[in-house]
Design an enzyme around this catalytic site. Structure first.
Site, PDB file in Angstrom:
ATOM      1  N   GLY A   1       0.812  -1.215   0.000  1.00 18.61           N
ATOM      2  CA  GLY A   1       0.000   0.000   0.000  1.00 18.61           C
ATOM      3  C   GLY A   1       0.841   1.259   0.000  1.00 18.61           C
ATOM      4  O   GLY A   1       0.520   2.248   0.657  1.00 18.61           O
TER       5      GLY A   1
ATOM      6  N   THR B   1       2.924   4.102  -2.782  1.00 17.44           N
ATOM      7  CA  THR B   1       2.444   4.844  -3.958  1.00 17.44           C
ATOM      8  C   THR B   1       2.029   3.875  -5.062  1.00 17.44           C
ATOM      9  O   THR B   1       1.013   4.076  -5.728  1.00 17.44           O
ATOM     10  CB  THR B   1       3.562   5.773  -4.482  1.00 17.44           C
ATOM     11  OG1 THR B   1       4.079   6.510  -3.380  1.00 17.44           O
ATOM     12  CG2 THR B   1       3.038   6.738  -5.525  1.00 17.44           C
ATOM     13  N   ALA B   2       2.814   2.800  -5.238  1.00 19.72           N
ATOM     14  CA  ALA B   2       2.501   1.856  -6.320  1.00 19.72           C
ATOM     15  C   ALA B   2       1.189   1.123  -6.050  1.00 19.72           C
ATOM     16  O   ALA B   2       0.320   1.036  -6.927  1.00 19.72           O
ATOM     17  CB  ALA B   2       3.644   0.850  -6.479  1.00 19.72           C
TER      18      ALA B   2
ATOM     19  N   ASP C   1       2.621  -2.366   9.937  1.00 16.63           N
ATOM     20  CA  ASP C   1       3.922  -2.443  10.632  1.00 16.63           C
ATOM     21  C   ASP C   1       5.098  -2.162   9.696  1.00 16.63           C
ATOM     22  O   ASP C   1       6.221  -1.968  10.159  1.00 16.63           O
ATOM     23  CB  ASP C   1       4.194  -3.864  11.161  1.00 16.63           C
ATOM     24  CG  ASP C   1       3.105  -4.341  12.080  1.00 16.63           C
ATOM     25  OD1 ASP C   1       2.437  -3.468  12.643  1.00 16.63           O
ATOM     26  OD2 ASP C   1       2.950  -5.573  12.198  1.00 16.63           O
TER      27      ASP C   1
ATOM     28  N   GLU D   1       8.447  12.629  -4.455  1.00 15.04           N
ATOM     29  CA  GLU D   1       7.738  13.912  -4.328  1.00 15.04           C
ATOM     30  C   GLU D   1       7.698  14.728  -5.605  1.00 15.04           C
ATOM     31  O   GLU D   1       6.952  15.691  -5.691  1.00 15.04           O
ATOM     32  CB  GLU D   1       8.406  14.744  -3.235  1.00 15.04           C
ATOM     33  CG  GLU D   1       8.264  14.100  -1.869  1.00 15.04           C
ATOM     34  CD  GLU D   1       8.925  14.888  -0.762  1.00 15.04           C
ATOM     35  OE1 GLU D   1       9.921  15.587  -1.054  1.00 15.04           O
ATOM     36  OE2 GLU D   1       8.461  14.797   0.371  1.00 15.04           O
TER      37      GLU D   1
ATOM     38  N   LYS E   1       5.558  22.391 -11.009  1.00  6.11           N
ATOM     39  CA  LYS E   1       6.948  22.147 -11.441  1.00  6.11           C
ATOM     40  C   LYS E   1       7.041  22.334 -12.951  1.00  6.11           C
ATOM     41  O   LYS E   1       6.362  21.637 -13.710  1.00  6.11           O
ATOM     42  CB  LYS E   1       7.339  20.720 -11.054  1.00  6.11           C
ATOM     43  CG  LYS E   1       8.662  20.268 -11.623  1.00  6.11           C
ATOM     44  CD  LYS E   1       8.974  18.835 -11.266  1.00  6.11           C
ATOM     45  CE  LYS E   1      10.175  18.335 -12.033  1.00  6.11           C
ATOM     46  NZ  LYS E   1      10.385  16.897 -11.884  1.00  6.11           N
TER      47      LYS E   1
ATOM     48  N   GLU F   1      15.345  12.216 -12.811  1.00  2.53           N
ATOM     49  CA  GLU F   1      14.387  12.884 -13.707  1.00  2.53           C
ATOM     50  C   GLU F   1      12.964  12.597 -13.238  1.00  2.53           C
ATOM     51  O   GLU F   1      12.045  12.538 -14.039  1.00  2.53           O
ATOM     52  CB  GLU F   1      14.607  12.424 -15.150  1.00  2.53           C
ATOM     53  CG  GLU F   1      15.822  13.065 -15.815  1.00  2.53           C
ATOM     54  CD  GLU F   1      15.571  14.514 -16.247  1.00  2.53           C
ATOM     55  OE1 GLU F   1      14.429  14.975 -16.179  1.00  2.53           O
ATOM     56  OE2 GLU F   1      16.553  15.173 -16.652  1.00  2.53           O
TER      57      GLU F   1
HETATM   58  C1  LIG Z   1      15.560   8.249  -2.304  1.00  8.75           C
HETATM   59  C2  LIG Z   1      14.382   8.135  -3.192  1.00  8.75           C
HETATM   60  C3  LIG Z   1      13.814   9.286  -3.743  1.00  8.75           C
HETATM   61  C4  LIG Z   1      12.727   9.193  -4.604  1.00  8.75           C
HETATM   62  N1  LIG Z   1      12.224  10.319  -5.186  1.00  8.75           N
HETATM   63  C5  LIG Z   1      11.288  10.193  -6.145  1.00  8.75           C
HETATM   64  C6  LIG Z   1      10.795  11.318  -6.846  1.00  8.75           C
HETATM   65  O1  LIG Z   1      11.129  12.465  -6.560  1.00  8.75           O
HETATM   66  N2  LIG Z   1       9.912  11.101  -7.837  1.00  8.75           N
HETATM   67  C7  LIG Z   1       9.480   9.857  -8.171  1.00  8.75           C
HETATM   68  O2  LIG Z   1       8.727   9.713  -9.126  1.00  8.75           O
HETATM   69  N3  LIG Z   1       9.877   8.788  -7.470  1.00  8.75           N
HETATM   70  C8  LIG Z   1      10.766   8.912  -6.487  1.00  8.75           C
HETATM   71  N4  LIG Z   1      11.181   7.814  -5.805  1.00  8.75           N
HETATM   72  C9  LIG Z   1      10.539   6.526  -6.017  1.00  8.75           C
HETATM   73  C10 LIG Z   1       9.251   6.437  -5.238  1.00  8.75           C
HETATM   74  O3  LIG Z   1       9.469   6.686  -3.873  1.00  8.75           O
HETATM   75  C11 LIG Z   1       8.677   5.047  -5.409  1.00  8.75           C
HETATM   76  O4  LIG Z   1       8.502   4.799  -6.770  1.00  8.75           O
HETATM   77  C12 LIG Z   1       7.339   4.946  -4.750  1.00  8.75           C
HETATM   78  O5  LIG Z   1       7.424   5.303  -3.419  1.00  8.75           O
HETATM   79  C13 LIG Z   1       6.765   3.564  -4.888  1.00  8.75           C
HETATM   80  O6  LIG Z   1       7.085   2.743  -3.837  1.00  8.75           O
HETATM   81  P1  LIG Z   1       6.321   1.366  -3.736  1.00  8.75           P
HETATM   82  O7  LIG Z   1       4.875   1.625  -3.496  1.00  8.75           O
HETATM   83  O8  LIG Z   1       6.697   0.518  -4.875  1.00  8.75           O
HETATM   84  O9  LIG Z   1       6.982   0.690  -2.456  1.00  8.75           O
HETATM   85  P2  LIG Z   1       6.903   1.066  -0.909  1.00  8.75           P
HETATM   86  O10 LIG Z   1       6.673   2.500  -0.667  1.00  8.75           O
HETATM   87  O11 LIG Z   1       8.108   0.444  -0.271  1.00  8.75           O
HETATM   88  O12 LIG Z   1       5.611   0.293  -0.384  1.00  8.75           O
HETATM   89  C14 LIG Z   1       5.640  -1.092  -0.115  1.00  8.75           C
HETATM   90  C15 LIG Z   1       4.329  -1.516   0.527  1.00  8.75           C
HETATM   91  O13 LIG Z   1       4.349  -2.926   0.672  1.00  8.75           O
HETATM   92  C16 LIG Z   1       3.925  -3.265   1.975  1.00  8.75           C
HETATM   93  N5  LIG Z   1       4.586  -4.516   2.375  1.00  8.75           N
HETATM   94  C17 LIG Z   1       5.905  -4.833   2.254  1.00  8.75           C
HETATM   95  N6  LIG Z   1       6.126  -6.061   2.754  1.00  8.75           N
HETATM   96  C18 LIG Z   1       4.922  -6.530   3.177  1.00  8.75           C
HETATM   97  C19 LIG Z   1       4.490  -7.719   3.809  1.00  8.75           C
HETATM   98  N7  LIG Z   1       5.352  -8.683   4.143  1.00  8.75           N
HETATM   99  N8  LIG Z   1       3.171  -7.853   4.115  1.00  8.75           N
HETATM  100  C20 LIG Z   1       2.289  -6.884   3.814  1.00  8.75           C
HETATM  101  N9  LIG Z   1       2.638  -5.724   3.233  1.00  8.75           N
HETATM  102  C21 LIG Z   1       3.935  -5.540   2.926  1.00  8.75           C
HETATM  103  C22 LIG Z   1       4.344  -2.096   2.849  1.00  8.75           C
HETATM  104  O14 LIG Z   1       3.540  -2.041   4.030  1.00  8.75           O
HETATM  105  C23 LIG Z   1       4.065  -0.927   1.900  1.00  8.75           C
HETATM  106  O15 LIG Z   1       2.702  -0.579   2.013  1.00  8.75           O
HETATM  107  C24 LIG Z   1      12.213   7.915  -4.901  1.00  8.75           C
HETATM  108  C25 LIG Z   1      12.741   6.775  -4.299  1.00  8.75           C
HETATM  109  C26 LIG Z   1      13.817   6.869  -3.454  1.00  8.75           C
HETATM  110  C27 LIG Z   1      14.374   5.624  -2.816  1.00  8.75           C
END
Ligand SMILES: Cc1cc2nc3c(=O)[nH]c(=O)nc-3n(C[C@H](O)[C@H](O)[C@H](O)COP(=O)(O)OP(=O)(O)OC[C@H]3O[C@@H](n4cnc5c(N)ncnc54)[C@H](O)[C@@H]3O)c2cc1C
Length: 514
Positions: free
Chosen positions: A13, A15-16, A41, A49, A78, A341
């Site tokens: 849960g 951003t993706a 947790d 951002e 932006k 980017e």
């Molecule tokens: C340093 C940094 C800067 C960034 N800046 C930008 C930016 O400026 N612009 C941009 O477009 N992107 C940026 N990104 C990328 C962006 O943050 C990610 O693309 C975005 O947050 C997507 O994350 P996600 O949802 O894939 O994973 P996460 O945010 O890691 O979410 C994972 C989810 O899975 C759940 N989960 C994991 N394991 C389990 C489990 N065992 N059981 C149940 N649930 C579980 C967690 O609870 C969480 O809800 C940046 C990334 C980094 C690292």
């Protein structure tokens, strides 16, 4: 004919995960039951951002009202990214959104720009690029809908609070019928033919769906831990593997642009929101350490920090397969390229659009996954090359990180692109590639790569006429910039609940650089 997919389980849960739930619930409606599992947790990454203009296409496709979204997610506008110190210390260039000049005789303006410069004329990029002109003056204007120069050429994206965005998307998705379960998942069961048959929670409960979307973050709970996709590791090209992030107090004069400043062992970002500034340093553990990186970041803040610094680890690259059987990885579970980017959230949206394009039936016809994986890998390679273009021509001689980047053996795809540009001024982006020719032009030019020759067809237009057009454009641009209001003023107007006029968000499907 095989049965349609009737149920989807989104695992994660961040951003993706919530982007997937919001978009798919809007597209599939009641034909498909969507469940999202997240663990309260396990924290999300939550630092994404800065975005690029197709963010508005995503919001439209989810059925989200842009004005409401901006008001609730602490968003600012932006127009560009400003790159400080990349070529050498003290140097600065812009990668703007939107158009540059106007097409003359069917040839893009950047060729006329080369000719004009080669003939000794002194106009700057800002004279022909409305987004740079506004950004330099800290001003903002919504694009004019008629498409005429210069107002029609503005394009923009958003900076926002990623935590609030996930909450916003969650509320939107739950309203559309998505069911959320708070569970910690320990693994998945997989059939002999490689399909996921259930996800298994910590307490042993098993949950089933037809299609699984792995949004579990870097660990790739399903795609890697259960399906063993493997990883194409690109850290020899992109050695940054750590980040430290810290918010700071907001300052008036919010910039309508992101700053990406080169540092000793990577680069730092500065992203202004309405209520705070997001800062971070993306660094390589081969060239510095956590204490030094944190001290560097804190030393460049322009206001007091609002929280303790957060540390993150990653490896550049992507899963060898992002769709296997009945599981598609979206977001960090599919791969990661440093967000130079603002490319990561965009990759979430293109993955989801691609999944919609190749949406399977319950036989999970393998050719769909193959087509998806081919396109996804090509998209990663395209963005990797574009990010490398920012590093490779640097002149920061004597600094170990920058010397390493300058000495890299380039991917062939990038080496060919740079050769073509240097020899002929030509850049040829393929259809559906994210960064169009004009983006390559801005970064190549910014990083000191000059073309030896310009497009010969430019000479078909009498240069005296071209000079006339250039003079007019420059004059119109100066009036346009002077008349524009400050970014803070436009934000205040936008946030005023009494304001009911709807601005033109100006996004045209399939275009980023224009
Ligand atoms: C340093 C940094 C800067 C960034 N800046 C930008 C930016 O400026 N612009 C941009 O477009 N992107 C940026 N990104 C990328 C962006 O943050 C990610 O693309 C975005 O947050 C997507 O994350 P996600 O949802 O894939 O994973 P996460 O945010 O890691 O979410 C994972 C989810 O899975 C759940 N989960 C994991 N394991 C389990 C489990 N065992 N059981 C149940 N649930 C579980 C967690 O609870 C969480 O809800 C940046 C990334 C980094 C690292």
């Amino acid at each position: 004919m095989s049965e349609p997919v009737r149920s989807i389980m989104v695992v994660g849960g961040g951003t993706a995960g919530w982007s997937a739930a919001a978009l798919l619930s809007n597209v599939l409606g009641p034909t498909c039951k969507i469940t999202l599992i997240e663990s309260s947790d396990i924290p999300t990454v939550g630092v994404g951002e800065a975005t690029i203009p197709p963010i508005f296409e995503f919001l439209q496709n989810c059925g989200i009202d842009e004005v409401d979204f901006i008001r609730r997610c602490q968003a600012t506008f932006k127009l560009a990214i400003r790159f400080d110190d990349w070529l050498h210390r003290g140097h600065r260039y812009w990668h703007p959104f939107g158009t540059f000049g106007m097409t003359i005789n069917q040839r893009p303006f950047h060729h006329y720009w080369w000719k004009n410069k080669a003939q000794g004329h002194a106009e700057t990029l800002a004279d022909f690029c409305p987004s740079i002109a506004l950004a330099e003056a800290c001003k903002f204007v919504f694009p004019s809908p008629d498409g005429s120069f210069p107002g029609g050429g503005v394009a923009f994206a958003l900076h926002f609070d990623a935590g609030l965005v996930a909450q916003y998307l969650r509320a939107h998705a739950e309203k559309a019928g998505v069911q959320r379960l708070d569970r910690r998942i320990k693994g998945a069961t997989v059939s002999a033919d490689g399909l996921i048959t259930s996800v298994v929670c910590d307490d042993g409960e098993e949950l089933q769906a037809d299609l699984y979307i792995d949004c579990s973050g870097f660990r790739g709970l399903l795609i890697e831990e259960s399906l063993k996709a493997g990883y194409d590791d690109w850290s020899h090209w992109l050695p940054c593997d750590r980040a430290v992030a810290v918010p700071s107090a907001p300052l008036p004069g919010r910039t309508p642009y992101t700053i990406a400043g080169a540092q000793e062992a990577g680069w730092r970002w500065r992203i202004p929101l309405q209520n705070r500034v997001g800062n971070g340093y993306v660094w390589s553990s081969k060239f510095t350490d956590e204490a030094a990186a944190t001290a560097t970041l804190l030393s460049v803040l322009d206001a007091s920090p609002l929280a303790e610094p957060r540390h993150l680890r990653f490896t550049a690259g992507h899963r060898k397969a992002m769709w296997i059987g009945n599981c598609v990885a979206v977001g960090l579970s599919s791969g990661f390229l440093e967000p130079l980017e603002s490319n990561s959230i965009h990759l979430i949206h293109t993955a989801l659009n691609r999944l919609i394009d190749y949406f399977p039936r319950r036989d999970f016809e393998p050719s769909l996954a193959q087509a998806y994986n081919r396109e996804a890998a090509a998209e990663y390679a395209h963005i990797r090359d574009f990010i490398l273009l920012h590093y490779v021509p640097n002149q920061r001689v004597g600094e170990p990180f920058w010397d390493y980047m300058r000495g890299l053996e380039l991917p062939l795809s990038l080496a060919e692109k740079i050769d073509l540009f240097q020899a002929s001024g030509r850049i040829v982006s393929r259809r559906r590639e994210l960064f169009a020719d004009i983006s390559w032009f801005f970064v190549a030019h910014g990083m000191g790569i000059d073309a030896a020759q310009y497009d010969p067809l430019i000479d078909a237009a009498p240069f005296a006429d071209v000079r006339g057009i250039i003079g007019q454009m420059r004059e119109v641009m100066q009036r346009y910039q002077a008349a524009a209001r400050s970014h803070d003023d436009i934000l205040a107007l936008m946030l005023d609940p009494r304001e009911t006029r709807r601005p033109n968000f100006g996004f045209r499907r399939g275009e980023i650089g224009r």
